[in-house]
Design a protein around this motif. Structure first.
Motif, PDB file in Angstrom:
ATOM      1  N   MET A   1      -0.261  15.566  25.917  1.00  0.00           N
ATOM      2  CA  MET A   1      -0.020  15.504  24.486  1.00  0.00           C
ATOM      3  C   MET A   1       1.405  15.002  24.261  1.00  0.00           C
ATOM      4  O   MET A   1       2.328  15.506  24.875  1.00  0.00           O
ATOM      5  N   ALA A   2       1.521  14.010  23.349  1.00  0.00           N
ATOM      6  CA  ALA A   2       2.839  13.437  23.142  1.00  0.00           C
ATOM      7  C   ALA A   2       2.933  12.695  21.813  1.00  0.00           C
ATOM      8  O   ALA A   2       1.947  12.185  21.294  1.00  0.00           O
ATOM      9  N   PHE A   3       4.154  12.664  21.321  1.00  0.00           N
ATOM     10  CA  PHE A   3       4.490  11.883  20.140  1.00  0.00           C
ATOM     11  C   PHE A   3       4.671  10.429  20.579  1.00  0.00           C
ATOM     12  O   PHE A   3       5.328  10.150  21.576  1.00  0.00           O
ATOM     13  N   VAL A   4       4.064   9.486  19.838  1.00  0.00           N
ATOM     14  CA  VAL A   4       4.165   8.061  20.153  1.00  0.00           C
ATOM     15  C   VAL A   4       4.792   7.356  18.949  1.00  0.00           C
ATOM     16  O   VAL A   4       4.112   6.997  17.988  1.00  0.00           O
ATOM     17  N   ARG A   5       6.109   7.167  19.020  1.00  0.00           N
ATOM     18  CA  ARG A   5       6.856   6.586  17.895  1.00  0.00           C
ATOM     19  C   ARG A   5       6.323   5.212  17.493  1.00  0.00           C
ATOM     20  O   ARG A   5       6.299   4.869  16.310  1.00  0.00           O
ATOM     21  N   ASP A   6       5.883   4.407  18.458  1.00  0.00           N
ATOM     22  CA  ASP A   6       5.399   3.054  18.167  1.00  0.00           C
ATOM     23  C   ASP A   6       4.168   3.047  17.268  1.00  0.00           C
ATOM     24  O   ASP A   6       3.827   2.023  16.687  1.00  0.00           O
ATOM     25  N   ARG A   7       3.482   4.168  17.162  1.00  0.00           N
ATOM     26  CA  ARG A   7       2.279   4.238  16.333  1.00  0.00           C
ATOM     27  C   ARG A   7       2.567   4.662  14.896  1.00  0.00           C
ATOM     28  O   ARG A   7       1.669   4.705  14.067  1.00  0.00           O
ATOM     29  N   LEU A   8       3.817   4.988  14.594  1.00  0.00           N
ATOM     30  CA  LEU A   8       4.153   5.361  13.214  1.00  0.00           C
ATOM     31  C   LEU A   8       3.944   4.173  12.278  1.00  0.00           C
ATOM     32  O   LEU A   8       4.233   3.037  12.649  1.00  0.00           O
ATOM     33  N   PRO A   9       3.465   4.426  11.076  1.00  0.00           N
ATOM     34  CA  PRO A   9       3.316   3.322  10.115  1.00  0.00           C
ATOM     35  C   PRO A   9       4.688   2.818   9.678  1.00  0.00           C
ATOM     36  O   PRO A   9       5.671   3.559   9.708  1.00  0.00           O
ATOM     37  N   GLU A  10       4.739   1.570   9.262  1.00  0.00           N
ATOM     38  CA  GLU A  10       5.970   1.021   8.717  1.00  0.00           C
ATOM     39  C   GLU A  10       6.281   1.732   7.407  1.00  0.00           C
ATOM     40  O   GLU A  10       5.386   2.207   6.706  1.00  0.00           O
ATOM     41  N   ALA A  11       7.561   1.796   7.085  1.00  0.00           N
ATOM     42  CA  ALA A  11       8.010   2.588   5.940  1.00  0.00           C
ATOM     43  C   ALA A  11       7.399   2.145   4.614  1.00  0.00           C
ATOM     44  O   ALA A  11       6.874   2.964   3.853  1.00  0.00           O
ATOM     45  N   ILE A  12       7.463   0.854   4.297  1.00  0.00           N
ATOM     46  CA  ILE A  12       6.997   0.389   2.979  1.00  0.00           C
ATOM     47  C   ILE A  12       5.509   0.689   2.767  1.00  0.00           C
ATOM     48  O   ILE A  12       5.149   1.325   1.773  1.00  0.00           O
ATOM     49  N   PRO A  13       4.618   0.270   3.686  1.00  0.00           N
ATOM     50  CA  PRO A  13       3.202   0.590   3.465  1.00  0.00           C
ATOM     51  C   PRO A  13       2.932   2.096   3.408  1.00  0.00           C
ATOM     52  O   PRO A  13       2.101   2.548   2.617  1.00  0.00           O
ATOM     53  N   TYR A  14       3.650   2.864   4.232  1.00  0.00           N
ATOM     54  CA  TYR A  14       3.422   4.307   4.216  1.00  0.00           C
ATOM     55  C   TYR A  14       3.790   4.909   2.856  1.00  0.00           C
ATOM     56  O   TYR A  14       2.991   5.620   2.245  1.00  0.00           O
ATOM     57  N   PHE A  15       5.003   4.640   2.390  1.00  0.00           N
ATOM     58  CA  PHE A  15       5.429   5.237   1.128  1.00  0.00           C
ATOM     59  C   PHE A  15       4.575   4.740  -0.035  1.00  0.00           C
ATOM     60  O   PHE A  15       4.275   5.505  -0.957  1.00  0.00           O
ATOM     61  N   GLU A  16       4.148   3.482  -0.013  1.00  0.00           N
ATOM     62  CA  GLU A  16       3.254   2.987  -1.062  1.00  0.00           C
ATOM     63  C   GLU A  16       1.906   3.689  -1.002  1.00  0.00           C
ATOM     64  O   GLU A  16       1.313   3.990  -2.033  1.00  0.00           O
ATOM     65  N   SER A  17       1.416   3.978   0.212  1.00  0.00           N
ATOM     66  CA  SER A  17       0.143   4.691   0.337  1.00  0.00           C
ATOM     67  C   SER A  17       0.257   6.121  -0.176  1.00  0.00           C
ATOM     68  O   SER A  17      -0.739   6.739  -0.529  1.00  0.00           O
ATOM     69  N   GLU A  18       1.477   6.636  -0.236  1.00  0.00           N
ATOM     70  CA  GLU A  18       1.728   7.965  -0.789  1.00  0.00           C
ATOM     71  C   GLU A  18       1.871   7.928  -2.313  1.00  0.00           C
ATOM     72  O   GLU A  18       2.157   8.933  -2.943  1.00  0.00           O
ATOM     73  N   GLY A  19       1.709   6.732  -2.893  1.00  0.00           N
ATOM     74  CA  GLY A  19       1.761   6.601  -4.343  1.00  0.00           C
ATOM     75  C   GLY A  19       3.140   6.309  -4.907  1.00  0.00           C
ATOM     76  O   GLY A  19       3.335   6.367  -6.116  1.00  0.00           O
ATOM     77  N   LEU A  20       4.101   6.001  -4.039  1.00  0.00           N
ATOM     78  CA  LEU A  20       5.442   5.690  -4.519  1.00  0.00           C
ATOM     79  C   LEU A  20       5.581   4.199  -4.770  1.00  0.00           C
ATOM     80  O   LEU A  20       5.070   3.387  -4.005  1.00  0.00           O
ATOM     81  N   ARG A  21       6.268   3.869  -5.837  1.00  0.00           N
ATOM     82  CA  ARG A  21       6.553   2.468  -6.173  1.00  0.00           C
ATOM     83  C   ARG A  21       8.017   2.227  -5.841  1.00  0.00           C
ATOM     84  O   ARG A  21       8.902   2.808  -6.460  1.00  0.00           O
ATOM     85  N   LEU A  22       8.256   1.410  -4.817  1.00  0.00           N
ATOM     86  CA  LEU A  22       9.614   1.144  -4.359  1.00  0.00           C
ATOM     87  C   LEU A  22      10.201  -0.030  -5.131  1.00  0.00           C
ATOM     88  O   LEU A  22       9.590  -1.091  -5.206  1.00  0.00           O
ATOM     89  N   THR A  23      11.387   0.173  -5.686  1.00  0.00           N
ATOM     90  CA  THR A  23      12.021  -0.880  -6.475  1.00  0.00           C
ATOM     91  C   THR A  23      13.466  -1.063  -6.045  1.00  0.00           C
ATOM     92  O   THR A  23      14.049  -0.191  -5.408  1.00  0.00           O
ATOM     93  N   GLY A  24      14.017  -2.189  -6.430  1.00  0.00           N
ATOM     94  CA  GLY A  24      15.424  -2.455  -6.194  1.00  0.00           C
ATOM     95  C   GLY A  24      15.663  -3.382  -5.025  1.00  0.00           C
ATOM     96  O   GLY A  24      14.792  -3.581  -4.188  1.00  0.00           O
ATOM     97  N   PRO A  25      16.877  -3.943  -4.960  1.00  0.00           N
ATOM     98  CA  PRO A  25      17.235  -4.862  -3.884  1.00  0.00           C
ATOM     99  C   PRO A  25      17.704  -4.108  -2.637  1.00  0.00           C
ATOM    100  O   PRO A  25      17.971  -2.915  -2.690  1.00  0.00           O
ATOM    101  N   GLY A  26      17.816  -4.822  -1.541  1.00  0.00           N
ATOM    102  CA  GLY A  26      18.357  -4.246  -0.318  1.00  0.00           C
ATOM    103  C   GLY A  26      17.374  -3.385   0.439  1.00  0.00           C
ATOM    104  O   GLY A  26      16.225  -3.222   0.035  1.00  0.00           O
ATOM    105  N   LYS A  27      17.859  -2.820   1.536  1.00  0.00           N
ATOM    106  CA  LYS A  27      16.964  -2.020   2.365  1.00  0.00           C
ATOM    107  C   LYS A  27      16.751  -0.611   1.814  1.00  0.00           C
ATOM    108  O   LYS A  27      15.807   0.058   2.185  1.00  0.00           O
ATOM    109  N   TRP A  28      17.634  -0.118   0.957  1.00  0.00           N
ATOM    110  CA  TRP A  28      17.447   1.177   0.306  1.00  0.00           C
ATOM    111  C   TRP A  28      16.796   0.957  -1.055  1.00  0.00           C
ATOM    112  O   TRP A  28      17.387   0.382  -1.943  1.00  0.00           O
ATOM    113  N   LYS A  29      15.551   1.382  -1.177  1.00  0.00           N
ATOM    114  CA  LYS A  29      14.792   1.212  -2.420  1.00  0.00           C
ATOM    115  C   LYS A  29      14.776   2.518  -3.210  1.00  0.00           C
ATOM    116  O   LYS A  29      14.989   3.593  -2.667  1.00  0.00           O
TER     117      LYS A  29
END
Length: 152
Positions: A1-29
């Motif tokens: 049993m192990a954590f596999v970091r490479d299988r984590l979803p990318e940040a933008i699709p994950y947060f959007e799938s959680e219902g968040l709308r990311l706005t603004g310029p730059g890497k910090w939305k």
């Protein structure tokens, strides 16, 4: 049993799938904070998945695992399993994450279904489809089939 970091979803699709709308310029939305209900107070790093609420509610973490733990109230292992990043007996706990967010899939399905409905209505009225129209309908069918295969 192990954590596999490479299988984590990318940040933008994950947060959007959680219902968040990311706005603004730059890497910090900017997004709403679901932890205290504030609008536009959460900052999310689109490269690392780190997040912090700027209103002082205390919500913060270094990646999507930390977000999942807080939002769902689960421990690290369960959060990793929820994100398909936990492997048991040399096998992933669930299927590989989708190459697109649920929001993106629904948007494509909605558009392609509308296109097919308009074409069907035109045919019912006796309008003869052009070769370009037929090609576009085949493309729509292919896109719908692709999403159905990825989800199923």
């Amino acid at each position: 049993m192990a954590f596999v970091r490479d299988r984590l979803p990318e940040a933008i699709p994950y947060f959007e799938s959680e219902g968040l709308r990311l706005t603004g310029p730059g890497k910090w939305k900017t997004a709403k904070c679901d932890f205290h209900g504030g609008s536009d107070s959460m900052r999310i790093n689109t490269e690392t998945g780190a997040f912090v609420c700027m209103s002082g509610c205390g919500a913060k973490g270094g990646d999507v695992v930390a977000y999942r733990m807080l939002i769902a109230g689960v421990d690290f292992v369960q959060a990793c399993k929820d994100l398909d990043a936990w492997q048991e007996n040399d096998r992933p706990s669930r299927m590989k994450p989708l190459p697109f967010s649920a929001r993106e899939a629904l948007s494509v399905l909605r558009f392609e279904a509308l296109l097919a409905a308009v074409a069907a209505g035109n045919i019912a009225k006796g309008v003869v489809l052009t070769d370009d129209d037929r090609q576009r309908l085949l493309q729509a069918a292919s896109r719908i089939e692709y999403i159905a295969e990825e989800v199923g």
